[in-house]
Write a protein that holds these residues in place. Structure first.
Motif, PDB file in Angstrom:
ATOM      1  N   ASN A  69       0.868  -1.176   0.000  1.00  0.00           N
ATOM      2  CA  ASN A  69       0.000   0.000   0.000  1.00  0.00           C
ATOM      3  C   ASN A  69       0.908   1.230   0.000  1.00  0.00           C
ATOM      4  O   ASN A  69       1.419   1.633   1.040  1.00  0.00           O
ATOM      5  CB  ASN A  69      -0.899  -0.028   1.236  1.00  0.00           C
ATOM      6  N   SER A  79      -7.771   2.813   2.657  1.00  0.00           N
ATOM      7  CA  SER A  79      -7.039   1.552   2.554  1.00  0.00           C
ATOM      8  C   SER A  79      -7.739   0.442   3.328  1.00  0.00           C
ATOM      9  O   SER A  79      -7.932  -0.669   2.819  1.00  0.00           O
ATOM     10  CB  SER A  79      -5.615   1.727   3.080  1.00  0.00           C
ATOM     11  N   THR A  96      -9.439  -2.995   1.635  1.00  0.00           N
ATOM     12  CA  THR A  96      -8.963  -4.341   1.942  1.00  0.00           C
ATOM     13  C   THR A  96      -9.966  -5.099   2.807  1.00  0.00           C
ATOM     14  O   THR A  96     -10.146  -6.316   2.641  1.00  0.00           O
ATOM     15  CB  THR A  96      -7.599  -4.294   2.647  1.00  0.00           C
ATOM     16  N   THR A 145      -4.412  -4.584   5.544  1.00  0.00           N
ATOM     17  CA  THR A 145      -3.608  -3.604   4.826  1.00  0.00           C
ATOM     18  C   THR A 145      -2.141  -3.733   5.207  1.00  0.00           C
ATOM     19  O   THR A 145      -1.813  -4.084   6.342  1.00  0.00           O
ATOM     20  CB  THR A 145      -4.113  -2.185   5.153  1.00  0.00           C
TER      21      THR A 145
END
Length: 530
Positions: free
Chosen positions: A288, A308, A312, A319
């Motif tokens: 990421n 994020s 996910t 993440t």
């Protein structure tokens, strides 16, 4: 090791990236090697990481630091032998450290036997179909097949003697493979099995988003495509068909015992598209890079965390949090350099280590190393430097060898009688060495060691959930159950917060009493609320 006894160890693992060339040199040639990694494993154990990721050590002409692979089933003599790798793997496992190796499937070296066969074959021969050969445009095919640009600068096509062109999204020494060819897919399945059979715990997949290109190879119609990496719709990145490959690889990984994993180095235009690489039947992790790319701002950091985790979480993955690697400017320099850059980098490290998910640490971050920006031109080796005609300094500045000990550069990187290191180590790094920081209260190394030990011990840290607290604009704070809180001040001035708890760890001096915390500027603190 808390995380290594679970079936899904990667969901909360702290993984340390070793750039092999710059970690430790045992044979005195100035270049790090596998035996050097083995000789310094105790540092990783003391640091408290769960796994190590090794950059490429395969036979290579080294046109791009080993990311131009000539043989995927061997070890370059520069780095040692296959026996050295096996010894490193065995000792790492005995020490409780898992090992990931770098696999480079988008392209090979021009010296790979596959490419030599392709060059020796006529146009239309099956050997050419292993790579992306095409006829050129123009009256006599003298123009490249399309307007694609190399990541390293210049056109992404090179013409060969018979008039055809081959694609290389990186340097001309790195021709792109044709992943629509089933023979390529079969060959890489064998390569993965070769390393899995030796006992590796998984793979970091280089350019994982680039292996499939749009079948029509259309023009982009854009200049400066490099600036759109991860931020635009490009016909050679993040094509939907790439996920077919990772579904095949996941089945292969799952056929081995011990929870072997795949980690995508993938750039995508949105968090949602990046999350597609970690769907339940694909890879286990994807880097990421959004936090790494974010400016220093509480609002921007929070936006990255929210986007994020939402993306996910929607596919059942966790993440990864990344602040640096061998391709980007070091966090200390990116955040302002000097005392301010170090202060911010230390705070950002505590933030990532407290967030739900997995964390990657690039070698030297635990020492607070900065980018070396004043390298002499004659020592630079990055193809970005040469391809740009010396206008782009490239990535050598974040690849300087680690300072281990002693009063003279390169500070224990190699044997006492060894030649100078492949990139020069600044004399100013004497005070940054592992030996010095190990014995210095408040050093960045001691901060990392303390934080990683707490991360293992505290039930709230690692995988799980979090809840944001209401804070002033320049501050982020969240809680994690059971009984943990983080507060981080992005501003320059101290703030007083109502966050009760006992200080566990802080990136700088803080005051906590009577349910309140006085947090200096650019500082983060962990609190126990149990």
């Amino acid at each position: 090791m808390t995380s290594s006894v679970t079936d899904e160890w990667w969901r909360e693992a702290v993984i340390y990236q070793v750039y092999v060339r710059s970690f430790a040199d045992t044979d005195g040639d100035g270049v790090g090697d596998l035996a050097g990694v083995r000789s310094r494993l105790s540092h990783l154990v003391e640091l408290g990481v769960d796994a190590v990721w090794l950059t490429p050590f395969y036979p290579s002409p080294m046109a791009d630091g080993g990311y131009d692979v000539a043989d995927y089933q061997g070890v370059d003599p520069l780095f040692g032998t296959v026996r050295d790798f096996d010894a490193l793997l065995d000792e790492a496992h005995r020490s409780g450290v898992r090992v990931l190796v770098d696999i480079v499937p988008n392209h090979t070296s021009e010296q790979h036997a596959w490419f030599r066969a392709a060059l020796g074959a006529p146009p239309g021969d099956p050997a050419r179909d292993w790579y992306m050969f095409r006829d050129g445009r123009g009256e006599n095919g003298e123009l490249p097949p399309n307007d694609w640009e190399s990541i390293f600068g210049g056109p992404a096509w090179t013409r060969v003697d018979d008039g055809q062109w081959y694609l290389h999204l990186f340097s001309p020494e790195q021709p792109d493979l044709n992943w629509r060819n089933p023979e390529v897919r079969s060959a890489f399945a064998d390569i993965l099995r070769f390393w899995l059979d030796r006992g590796v715990d998984g793979f970091r997949i280089d350019v994982a988003h680039g292996m499939i290109k749009h079948p029509e190879l259309p023009d982009t119609g854009m200049e400066h495509q490099i600036g759109l990496l991860g931020h635009g719709d490009l016909p050679y990145f993040d094509q939907d068909e790439v996920h077919e490959i990772y579904r095949e690889w996941r089945k292969l990984l799952d056929s081995y015992p011990g929870a072997r994993i795949g980690v995508a180095e993938a750039w995508a235009s949105t968090s949602e598209r990046l999350a597609r690489y970690v769907r339940p039947d694909e890879l286990h992790q994807a880097f990421n890079f959004a936090l790494l790319e974010s400016e220093w701002s509480a609002k921007l950091f929070r936006g990255v965390v929210d986007a994020s985790m939402q993306a996910t979480g929607a596919v059942g993955a966790t993440t990864t949090w990344v602040l640096g690697n061998h391709d980007v400017q070091r966090p200390v320099t990116r955040y302002g350099d000097g005392e301010q850059g170090l202060r911010r980098a230390r705070a950002a490290a505590l933030l990532t280590l407290a967030l739900p998910g997995s964390v990657y640490i690039y070698q030297g971050e635990e020492l607070g190393l900065s980018e070396v920006v004043d390298l002499p031109d004659e020592v630079r080796q990055d193809p970005i430097w040469t391809r740009s005609g010396g206008t782009d300094p490239g990535r050598d500045g974040c690849r300087i060898p680690i300072p281990w000990e002693g009063a003279q550069a390169p500070f224990g990187f190699g044997p006492a009688d060894s030649v100078a290191s492949w990139l020069p180590v600044p004399e100013s790094w004497e005070s940054m060495s592992v030996a010095v920081q190990r014995d210095t209260d408040g050093s960045t190394l001691r901060l990392y060691q303390h934080a990683l030990a707490l991360r293992r011990e505290h039930a709230a840290l690692g995988d799980g959930t979090m809840r944001w607290l209401s804070t002033p604009d320049d501050v982020l704070a969240f809680t994690r159950d059971p009984g943990f809180a983080l507060a981080m001040n992005f501003g320059a001035d101290p703030v007083e917060l109502e966050v009760p708890g006992r200080v566990l760890c802080a990136s700088g001096p803080v005051e906590a009493a009577d349910g309140r915390v006085v947090l200096p500027g650019e500082t983060a603190v962990w609190l126990d609320r149990s």
